[in-house]
Design a protein around this motif. Structure first.
Motif, PDB file in Angstrom:
ATOM      1  N   ASP A 291      10.521   7.695  -1.242  1.00 47.38           N
ATOM      2  CA  ASP A 291       9.499   6.956  -1.957  1.00 47.38           C
ATOM      3  C   ASP A 291       9.490   5.502  -1.502  1.00 47.38           C
ATOM      4  O   ASP A 291      10.292   5.064  -0.675  1.00 47.38           O
ATOM      5  CB  ASP A 291       9.699   7.074  -3.468  1.00 47.38           C
ATOM      6  CG  ASP A 291      10.937   6.335  -3.964  1.00 47.38           C
ATOM      7  OD1 ASP A 291      11.600   5.650  -3.166  1.00 47.38           O
ATOM      8  OD2 ASP A 291      11.232   6.450  -5.161  1.00 47.38           O
ATOM      9  N   LYS A 292       8.558   4.751  -2.062  1.00 49.52           N
ATOM     10  CA  LYS A 292       8.329   3.379  -1.620  1.00 49.52           C
ATOM     11  C   LYS A 292       9.573   2.513  -1.754  1.00 49.52           C
ATOM     12  O   LYS A 292       9.968   1.822  -0.806  1.00 49.52           O
ATOM     13  CB  LYS A 292       7.172   2.799  -2.440  1.00 49.52           C
ATOM     14  CG  LYS A 292       6.912   1.323  -2.230  1.00 49.52           C
ATOM     15  CD  LYS A 292       5.774   0.882  -3.128  1.00 49.52           C
ATOM     16  CE  LYS A 292       5.539  -0.612  -3.056  1.00 49.52           C
ATOM     17  NZ  LYS A 292       4.434  -1.037  -3.928  1.00 49.52           N
TER      18      LYS A 292
ATOM     19  N   ASN B   5       5.886  -4.287   0.768  1.00 45.44           N
ATOM     20  CA  ASN B   5       5.269  -3.691  -0.423  1.00 45.44           C
ATOM     21  C   ASN B   5       3.761  -3.584  -0.269  1.00 45.44           C
ATOM     22  O   ASN B   5       3.151  -2.550  -0.576  1.00 45.44           O
ATOM     23  CB  ASN B   5       5.596  -4.539  -1.655  1.00 45.44           C
ATOM     24  CG  ASN B   5       6.847  -4.071  -2.374  1.00 45.44           C
ATOM     25  OD1 ASN B   5       7.010  -2.889  -2.630  1.00 45.44           O
ATOM     26  ND2 ASN B   5       7.727  -5.005  -2.669  1.00 45.44           N
ATOM     27  N   ASN B   6       3.165  -4.654   0.208  1.00 43.14           N
ATOM     28  CA  ASN B   6       1.715  -4.695   0.359  1.00 43.14           C
ATOM     29  C   ASN B   6       1.235  -3.706   1.400  1.00 43.14           C
ATOM     30  O   ASN B   6       0.231  -3.011   1.212  1.00 43.14           O
ATOM     31  CB  ASN B   6       1.275  -6.114   0.742  1.00 43.14           C
ATOM     32  CG  ASN B   6      -0.077  -6.459   0.159  1.00 43.14           C
ATOM     33  OD1 ASN B   6      -0.949  -5.617   0.069  1.00 43.14           O
ATOM     34  ND2 ASN B   6      -0.243  -7.714  -0.240  1.00 43.14           N
TER      35      ASN B   6
ATOM     36  N   PHE C 215       2.793  -1.019   2.355  1.00 45.61           N
ATOM     37  CA  PHE C 215       3.011   0.348   1.887  1.00 45.61           C
ATOM     38  C   PHE C 215       1.818   0.798   1.046  1.00 45.61           C
ATOM     39  O   PHE C 215       1.346   1.927   1.168  1.00 45.61           O
ATOM     40  CB  PHE C 215       4.299   0.434   1.078  1.00 45.61           C
ATOM     41  CG  PHE C 215       4.745   1.839   0.776  1.00 45.61           C
ATOM     42  CD1 PHE C 215       5.725   2.453   1.539  1.00 45.61           C
ATOM     43  CD2 PHE C 215       4.192   2.559  -0.278  1.00 45.61           C
ATOM     44  CE1 PHE C 215       6.137   3.750   1.266  1.00 45.61           C
ATOM     45  CE2 PHE C 215       4.583   3.849  -0.559  1.00 45.61           C
ATOM     46  CZ  PHE C 215       5.568   4.451   0.222  1.00 45.61           C
ATOM     47  N   ASP C 216       1.332  -0.106   0.194  1.00 42.98           N
ATOM     48  CA  ASP C 216       0.181   0.218  -0.650  1.00 42.98           C
ATOM     49  C   ASP C 216      -1.130   0.149   0.117  1.00 42.98           C
ATOM     50  O   ASP C 216      -2.089   0.860  -0.214  1.00 42.98           O
ATOM     51  CB  ASP C 216       0.119  -0.742  -1.840  1.00 42.98           C
ATOM     52  CG  ASP C 216       1.303  -0.586  -2.778  1.00 42.98           C
ATOM     53  OD1 ASP C 216       1.868   0.529  -2.837  1.00 42.98           O
ATOM     54  OD2 ASP C 216       1.672  -1.579  -3.427  1.00 42.98           O
ATOM     55  N   ASN C 217      -1.195  -0.703   1.135  1.00 46.09           N
ATOM     56  CA  ASN C 217      -2.405  -0.870   1.951  1.00 46.09           C
ATOM     57  C   ASN C 217      -2.025  -0.735   3.424  1.00 46.09           C
ATOM     58  O   ASN C 217      -1.922  -1.738   4.140  1.00 46.09           O
ATOM     59  CB  ASN C 217      -3.042  -2.233   1.693  1.00 46.09           C
ATOM     60  CG  ASN C 217      -3.353  -2.469   0.233  1.00 46.09           C
ATOM     61  OD1 ASN C 217      -4.342  -1.970  -0.291  1.00 46.09           O
ATOM     62  ND2 ASN C 217      -2.505  -3.245  -0.436  1.00 46.09           N
TER      63      ASN C 217
ATOM     64  N   GLU D 169      -9.325  -2.415  -7.899  1.00 43.25           N
ATOM     65  CA  GLU D 169      -8.343  -2.239  -6.831  1.00 43.25           C
ATOM     66  C   GLU D 169      -7.300  -3.349  -6.772  1.00 43.25           C
ATOM     67  O   GLU D 169      -6.335  -3.247  -6.023  1.00 43.25           O
ATOM     68  CB  GLU D 169      -9.053  -2.143  -5.477  1.00 43.25           C
ATOM     69  CG  GLU D 169     -10.039  -0.979  -5.392  1.00 43.25           C
ATOM     70  CD  GLU D 169     -10.687  -0.885  -4.024  1.00 43.25           C
ATOM     71  OE1 GLU D 169     -10.053  -1.322  -3.044  1.00 43.25           O
ATOM     72  OE2 GLU D 169     -11.827  -0.401  -3.939  1.00 43.25           O
TER      73      GLU D 169
ATOM     74  N   THR E 208      -4.177  -5.786  -8.052  1.00 47.18           N
ATOM     75  CA  THR E 208      -2.888  -5.501  -8.677  1.00 47.18           C
ATOM     76  C   THR E 208      -2.391  -6.728  -9.424  1.00 47.18           C
ATOM     77  O   THR E 208      -2.366  -7.838  -8.877  1.00 47.18           O
ATOM     78  CB  THR E 208      -1.845  -5.103  -7.620  1.00 47.18           C
ATOM     79  OG1 THR E 208      -2.294  -3.931  -6.928  1.00 47.18           O
ATOM     80  CG2 THR E 208      -0.512  -4.817  -8.267  1.00 47.18           C
TER      81      THR E 208
ATOM     82  N   GLU F 242       0.923  -8.262 -11.386  1.00 50.53           N
ATOM     83  CA  GLU F 242       2.361  -8.097 -11.551  1.00 50.53           C
ATOM     84  C   GLU F 242       2.920  -9.252 -12.373  1.00 50.53           C
ATOM     85  O   GLU F 242       2.574 -10.413 -12.137  1.00 50.53           O
ATOM     86  CB  GLU F 242       3.076  -8.078 -10.194  1.00 50.53           C
ATOM     87  CG  GLU F 242       3.105  -6.720  -9.516  1.00 50.53           C
ATOM     88  CD  GLU F 242       4.014  -6.732  -8.303  1.00 50.53           C
ATOM     89  OE1 GLU F 242       4.822  -5.817  -8.146  1.00 50.53           O
ATOM     90  OE2 GLU F 242       3.906  -7.682  -7.501  1.00 50.53           O
TER      91      GLU F 242
ATOM     92  N   LYS G  11      -5.413  -6.209  -2.116  1.00 55.35           N
ATOM     93  CA  LYS G  11      -5.015  -5.788  -0.773  1.00 55.35           C
ATOM     94  C   LYS G  11      -4.192  -6.905  -0.138  1.00 55.35           C
ATOM     95  O   LYS G  11      -3.280  -7.431  -0.748  1.00 55.35           O
ATOM     96  CB  LYS G  11      -6.246  -5.406   0.043  1.00 55.35           C
ATOM     97  CG  LYS G  11      -7.031  -4.237  -0.549  1.00 55.35           C
ATOM     98  CD  LYS G  11      -8.222  -3.842   0.310  1.00 55.35           C
ATOM     99  CE  LYS G  11      -8.939  -2.652  -0.295  1.00 55.35           C
ATOM    100  NZ  LYS G  11     -10.114  -2.243   0.504  1.00 55.35           N
TER     101      LYS G  11
ATOM    102  N   LYS H  44       3.378  -3.887 -14.018  1.00 61.16           N
ATOM    103  CA  LYS H  44       2.443  -3.803 -12.903  1.00 61.16           C
ATOM    104  C   LYS H  44       1.245  -2.963 -13.304  1.00 61.16           C
ATOM    105  O   LYS H  44       1.381  -1.826 -13.745  1.00 61.16           O
ATOM    106  CB  LYS H  44       3.134  -3.187 -11.674  1.00 61.16           C
ATOM    107  CG  LYS H  44       2.262  -3.163 -10.431  1.00 61.16           C
ATOM    108  CD  LYS H  44       3.050  -2.647  -9.232  1.00 61.16           C
ATOM    109  CE  LYS H  44       2.190  -2.644  -7.980  1.00 61.16           C
ATOM    110  NZ  LYS H  44       2.940  -2.150  -6.795  1.00 61.16           N
TER     111      LYS H  44
END
Length: 696
Positions: free
Chosen positions: A25-26, A56-57, A59-61, A140, A142, A144, A192, A695
């Motif tokens: 996983d991430k 992190n960014n 991985f998500d984008n 879209e 995020t 945190e 993003k 988050k």
């Protein structure tokens, strides 16, 4: 048709070989990458916040390999310029990638590199154009929010203020004015990789909170707004931000890599403009910056004004009666003297960086002004005779990077115009194929060169008074066996702190690795460092003699995944230190880590138990420890005792993560720890960390 069949066969082979990567996983993937980077450093103050944010960014984008830029791939800190150029050449010759598995056909990409980069990239035919509307920003984007609490459990001497009168507290530096708690909070919104804004607040142990010198709460506040992605207006930064130029000789804010087992890091990857979200109070800029561009040309303009800590004195006999004898970069404001030094000088920074970039060729030219409202007039001593003693300075530089086939040439030359002193670095990284990469770096920094913000490749702590030649190699003998090694020789033409004569030294590292599959990795490391120091035996000398301090580290590290849920890591490290004026010393550490991450439970646990024995602080051994997200721990193990910690991360209600960590040192040959204000009575030192992330 043949091409499609070939790619299908590549897919089958790649899928079988890489299944374990997809099962991670991430957090696990990013943790492994950060641990690899952190293991290369020997410092308790490392801060890789920006690296984690990028991973992190991305991985998500994930980066679309069919329309990405050089800068997109460089910021991952995984790929060399030769490998990036290899991808671009493949696209030019064969068109866009049809599948991610086509990466196996690249000449300079081996399976290990592909597995590392895989979680952060994608392949599709969509054109990543920036179209922003309010609906997308809400849907879209995020949000945190972090809240963190840390504390050393045992009481230190500086907090023992019971019965001490207010008059004494106001006139001594023996006590800290605040409590021993460490508070941290951070809010950030990001869309993003294009939009980011937020704030960070931090209060160090010993600092006051909503009283005294900090009536507004935290001791340090940071705020930023950042936009990236326009065709002509490529980036805008407001508030706190970082600017990085070339190879870090002229100007570099934020964190930078030095010598590591991964020789690819000898070439620095500069982030032209980026938001700053860390808590180091002195390694960022505060103001505004922008990057504009047209086709292959771009221009970064930046300006900053902020206050800094300094020891200011007054001499009415001077033209400038107020001057600073030193600038403090710790960011700590605990005692009366530290509080008195807070925000005593104003710094103004302004600069321009003009760049050209087209595939494998990058050229840059920069000019940076750094000025202060008070003269920086450091106390003179022989070793710092050429230290910075100005009210302002102007640094200019040129830098380059050129990829020609399997060679990447890079470098930077900079000059301090105040005294015409210069510094330069030139290097080459070249790959024979995916299994053999070599590097060579030459640096020459004059003793009179200086920049307040720099991070050039160096043995010393500054890009000043140093000449050196570094040679490294990275070899892959088979799918299971690889080896990293380097040799660095250096000399200092002038004196250094605690080295009262010109001197020289060297460093050697050899690290073979055996990784036959996805579950087992074994590596050994030998590292030899020979550095000059003043002799400790001063009785019979009117002139301080110089001696070489020879340190050798031997390490064996084993990591084995027992199952999808359990991983064990074992390490033994031995160190010896020899110098003429002291008896030979040695030290050893044994660590055992257990990581439990069940797939069917929203939690994971990291455990460590360690035994250590060293003759003194000189034979200390650093070891990376798992901690809460954006919290870094690489403590020094020294003297004799044991160390244990437990870290639990629990995810709940879809949007919340909670980290709880307890660690303790128990010393077997000490009745008190530390000295002065930091002294702890007893043989135990323990700490707790609690962090909550929300988050959405």
């Amino acid at each position: 048709m043949i091409k499609i069949v070939l790619k299908y066969l590549l897919f089958v082979n790649f899928f079988v070989g890489s299944f374990a990567v997809f099962s991670q996983d991430k957090s696990e993937i990013i943790q492994q990458r950060i641990e690899f980077i952190s293991e290369q450093f020997e410092s308790e103050n490392i801060d890789l916040t920006n690296v984690i944010e990028v991973l992190n960014n991305r991985f998500d984008n994930p980066i679309n390999l069919n329309n990405c830029t050089y800068d997109d791939l460089q910021e991952l800190y995984i790929l060399s310029d030769i490998q990036i150029n290899d991808l671009f050449l493949h696209r030019k010759l064969y068109g866009n990638l049809i599948s991610i598995y086509e990466l196996q056909s690249l000449h300079y990409w081996d399976m290990a590199i592909i597995q590392m980069v895989l979680p952060f990239v994608r392949v599709d035919d969509k054109l990543d154009q920036l179209h922003i509307n309010f609906k997308d920003l809400v849907k879209e984007g995020t949000f945190e929010l972090f809240a963190r609490y840390q504390r050393i459990v045992e009481s230190k001497a500086a907090y023992e203020t019971a019965g001490v009168s207010d008059s004494i507290l106001q006139n001594t530096n023996k006590y800290y004015r605040g409590n021993p708690d460490h508070y941290y909070t951070r809010f950030r919104y990001s869309y993003k990789t294009n939009i980011s804004f937020g704030f960070t607040a931090d209060k160090d142990p010993g600092e006051e909170f909503f009283k005294g010198a900090n009536k507004n709460g935290f001791d340090f506040y940071s705020i930023h707004g950042f936009f990236k992605g326009g065709k002509y207006l490529r980036a805008v930064a407001l508030g706190d931000y970082v600017v990085q130029i070339g190879q870090g000789i002229n100007f570099w804010t934020g964190y930078a890599f030095g010598k590591t087992a991964d020789i690819a890091t000898v070439k620095k990857t500069a982030n032209s403009l980026k938001a700053y979200t860390s808590v180091d109070e002195n390694r960022s800029l505060r103001g505004a910056a922008t990057e504009v561009g047209y086709k292959d040309f771009s221009l970064v303009l930046f300006g900053s004004m902020k206050k800094m800590d300094a020891n200011v004195q007054i001499d009415s006999a001077l033209i400038d009666p107020e001057f600073a004898t030193s600038v403090y970069l710790t960011g700590l404001h605990r005692t009366n003297s530290e509080i008195a030094q807070k925000n005593q000088i104003r710094e103004v920074v302004g600069g321009a960086n003009f760049k050209y970039g087209n595939r494998g060729l990058k050229l840059g030219a920069a000019a940076v002004y750094q000025g202060y409202d008070k003269l920086i007039n450091r106390e003179e001593s022989p070793y710092n005779l050429f230290a910075y003693r100005q009210k302002s300075q102007l640094n200019v530089s040129v830098d380059y990077s050129y990829v020609f086939k399997n060679f990447n040439f890079f470098g930077e030359a900079a000059m301090l115009t105040n005294n015409k002193a210069w510094a330069n670095l030139h290097g080459v990284v070249f790959s024979m194929d995916a299994k053999a990469t070599f590097s060579l770096v030459y640096r020459n920094y004059q003793r009179g060169y200086f920049s307040n913000y720099e991070a050039g490749f160096a043995e010393g702590t500054r890009t000043q008074n140093e000449q050196g030649l570094f040679a490294g190699m990275k070899l892959r003998f088979s799918n299971a066996w690889s080896m990293n090694a380097y040799f660095d020789m250096f000399k200092f033409p002038w004196m250094k702190y605690q080295v009262d004569a010109p001197s020289h030294g060297h460093e050697i590292l050899i690290q073979p690795t055996y990784k036959p599959n996805k579950v087992l990795e074994i590596y050994a490391r030998f590292r030899e460092q020979q550095r000059p120091k003043n002799s400790r035996n001063m009785d019979d000398f009117s002139v301080t003699p110089i001696e070489h301090v020879l340190q050798r580290n031997y390490r064996l590290n084993v990591s084995y995944a027992i199952s999808d849920a359990f991983t064990i890591k074992s390490r033994i490290e031995y160190v010896t230190v020899q110098r003429k004026s002291n008896e030979p010393e040695q030290g050893m550490i044994l660590t055992q880590d257990i990581l439990w991450k069940p797939k069917n439970l929203p939690m994971d646990i990291s455990l460590r138990y360690a035994l250590f024995q060293t003759d003194s602080y000189d034979t200390r051994i650093y070891s990376y420890e798992n901690n809460a997200l954006y919290t870094f721990s690489i403590p020094a193990y020294y003297y004799s005792g044991s160390r244990a910690y437990a870290l639990v991360r629990y995810s709940f209600a879809r949007h919340f993560d909670l980290w709880v960590r307890y660690g303790v040192f128990i010393y077997s040959n000490r009745t008190e720890l530390g000295s002065g204000a930091e002294e702890i009575k007893g043989n135990t030192k323990s700490e707790i960390t609690v962090q909550l992330r929300m988050k959405f």
